[in-house]
Design a protein around this motif. Structure first.
Motif, PDB file in Angstrom:
ATOM      1  N   VAL A 256     -20.140 -86.379   7.950  1.00 35.71           N
ATOM      2  CA  VAL A 256     -21.490 -85.833   7.987  1.00 35.71           C
ATOM      3  C   VAL A 256     -22.032 -86.074   9.387  1.00 35.71           C
ATOM      4  O   VAL A 256     -22.142 -87.219   9.832  1.00 35.71           O
ATOM      5  N   PHE A 257     -22.351 -84.983  10.098  1.00 37.17           N
ATOM      6  CA  PHE A 257     -22.814 -85.116  11.488  1.00 37.17           C
ATOM      7  C   PHE A 257     -24.267 -85.576  11.547  1.00 37.17           C
ATOM      8  O   PHE A 257     -24.622 -86.445  12.330  1.00 37.17           O
TER       9      PHE A 257
ATOM     10  N   SER B 284     -11.555 -71.825  10.754  1.00 33.26           N
ATOM     11  CA  SER B 284     -12.159 -71.847  12.096  1.00 33.26           C
ATOM     12  C   SER B 284     -13.548 -72.483  12.113  1.00 33.26           C
ATOM     13  O   SER B 284     -14.096 -72.727  13.189  1.00 33.26           O
ATOM     14  N   ALA B 285     -14.135 -72.756  10.937  1.00 35.15           N
ATOM     15  CA  ALA B 285     -15.495 -73.297  10.893  1.00 35.15           C
ATOM     16  C   ALA B 285     -15.533 -74.706  11.476  1.00 35.15           C
ATOM     17  O   ALA B 285     -14.677 -75.541  11.184  1.00 35.15           O
ATOM     18  N   LYS B 286     -16.531 -74.956  12.330  1.00 36.60           N
ATOM     19  CA  LYS B 286     -16.649 -76.272  12.968  1.00 36.60           C
ATOM     20  C   LYS B 286     -17.745 -77.109  12.332  1.00 36.60           C
ATOM     21  O   LYS B 286     -17.740 -78.328  12.421  1.00 36.60           O
ATOM     22  N   ARG B 287     -18.709 -76.436  11.755  1.00 38.70           N
ATOM     23  CA  ARG B 287     -19.876 -77.167  11.243  1.00 38.70           C
ATOM     24  C   ARG B 287     -20.571 -76.306  10.197  1.00 38.70           C
ATOM     25  O   ARG B 287     -20.782 -75.109  10.399  1.00 38.70           O
ATOM     26  N   LYS B 288     -20.894 -76.950   9.078  1.00 39.34           N
ATOM     27  CA  LYS B 288     -21.652 -76.264   8.027  1.00 39.34           C
ATOM     28  C   LYS B 288     -22.931 -77.028   7.765  1.00 39.34           C
ATOM     29  O   LYS B 288     -22.943 -78.265   7.789  1.00 39.34           O
TER      30      LYS B 288
ATOM     31  N   TRP C 199     -26.889 -72.860   4.416  1.00 38.55           N
ATOM     32  CA  TRP C 199     -27.848 -72.468   5.435  1.00 38.55           C
ATOM     33  C   TRP C 199     -27.184 -71.815   6.639  1.00 38.55           C
ATOM     34  O   TRP C 199     -27.644 -70.792   7.138  1.00 38.55           O
ATOM     35  N   GLU C 200     -26.106 -72.434   7.130  1.00 37.87           N
ATOM     36  CA  GLU C 200     -25.486 -71.945   8.374  1.00 37.87           C
ATOM     37  C   GLU C 200     -24.041 -72.425   8.469  1.00 37.87           C
ATOM     38  O   GLU C 200     -23.738 -73.545   8.071  1.00 37.87           O
ATOM     39  N   VAL C 201     -23.187 -71.559   8.995  1.00 37.11           N
ATOM     40  CA  VAL C 201     -21.809 -71.952   9.308  1.00 37.11           C
ATOM     41  C   VAL C 201     -21.599 -71.670  10.787  1.00 37.11           C
ATOM     42  O   VAL C 201     -21.907 -70.574  11.260  1.00 37.11           O
TER      43      VAL C 201
END
Lengths: 246, 246
Positions: free
Chosen positions: A170-171, A104-108, A240-242
């Motif tokens: 990579v966003f 379900s992760a959209k961005r790490k 750092w963040e998910v």
């Protein structure tokens, strides 16, 4: 059965990474043991991804299913009082049954931290790679910019990667600089094994003038691990963040 | 004999304070042993002041006299390669023979760090006292302001103080707040034993609403340790900077 999503931070210094291993001493093992002590359940927690031995996390996410009667708002404090001080649960909330921390992760976002001062900051020595000579940060920024977008990152992953595709997106990515310290932040849809550390190790060569920023594009196109720089030390890396679509 | 002034930072977690003790395991013992390994000399280093067990320093200063032929600019790196990773020499310079780290000091600054978030920041847990309920920071600031100036600080020092006078001058003091974290900075000409920790422990009672800001002046005037609050935990304290007239 409720599905609980947990945000956890940890100092990875003394652990063999996130994912459970036969020898134990992983973040997952310690958390599963703590849940067992609390609720009596043998749960299997699902991380958003593994982190390697010595890698830290400010915001790792995992979920697990529980039949325990413990109210959601009591879980975090109940776990924190039982966990070692280098693992801290930041939040627990109930999510849909189909929520999966990894799928379900959209961005790490990862952070890689470097200390360029002649002598390291003693209070960050476990979290910041010490590179005691100056780096050309502009060159590193240019090289990093070449990696933003959707690419085949075969050059920037361990040869031990077992993924069927090495195409990742990579966003955004940036390097913050303050007081001789660098923080490289990189956000993407997902990362390959060792990807942030190989990117950092390559950019360190650019910073040292051993590669040019343009070489980074050539390395990317080579799709060959041997074209890139070394894998940067684990202790500078932090998950750092998910982020998830809510 | 040259007189060398050294700025050193240390993580005090695993030491019994700065000043040498029969049992060893102090910052002074470790540094003196390291100097002996390097130059063969049995030196006695003079600190700007002691720090208690578990207290950290960003900028402790000491000096010592040496007959070693090691060039001044080589000392820092030579000591750092031999010191444990939780003690880092920041600089070494040659000073006048009469320079004395304690007597020559004009101004010292301490920082006391507090984390008011429900759950602590895992990466600062060794350096920041965790107070998991909110504090009235405005009240603490008012109470702190009452201590600026020249006063008899008998209420704010350990009963074990052996000083002939408890009159000290606080030049300035402030509390910075960000992301639920407080950093109390206090600068003065000199501090009594446990003074910053007793001030902090008293201000914590103000922050909790158990004392008013006005009570701080009353406590100061009492000149009686029992009037003040408890001694705050050692690990939140950091000797931030020691300044000299150049």
């Amino acid at each position: 059965m409720r599905n609980l999503r947990v945000v956890v931070s940890y100092d990875g210094t003394r652990y063999y990474g996130f994912q459970t291993q036969p020898g134990g001493n992983t973040i997952q093992d310690v958390i599963q043991d703590t849940i067992k002590k609390l609720s009596g359940e043998e749960v299997h927690i699902i991380g958003s991804g593994r982190t390697d031995a010595g890698v830290h996390a400010r915001g790792q996410v995992f979920n697990f299913h529980t039949a325990a009667a413990i109210p959601v708002e009591r879980w975090a404090i109940a776990l924190n009082t039982r966990l070692p001080t280098d693992i801290v649960i930041r939040s627990v909330d109930e999510v849909e049954p189909e929520f999966h921390s990894s799928y379900s992760a959209k961005r790490k976002t990862y952070r890689y931290s470097i200390d360029m001062n002649k002598f390291p900051d003693v209070f960050e020595r476990r979290y910041r790679f010490h590179h005691p000579t100056p780096l050309c940060v502009d060159g590193m920024r240019k090289g990093l910019a070449a990696l933003v977008g959707t690419h085949d990152f075969s050059s920037f992953t361990s040869r031990r990667s077992t993924k069927t595709t090495h195409i990742r997106t990579v966003f955004e990515a940036r390097i913050d600089e303050q007081d001789g310290k660098l923080d490289l932040f990189i956000s993407g849809g997902g990362f390959l094994y060792n990807m942030v550390r190989v990117i950092t190790g390559t950019l360190l060569l650019v910073g040292e003038g051993k590669l040019t920023a343009d070489d980074v594009s050539v390395i990317l196109e080579a799709r060959d691990r041997s074209a890139a720089g070394p894998t940067a030390m684990a202790h500078g890396l932090n998950l750092w963040e998910v982020e998830y679509l809510e």
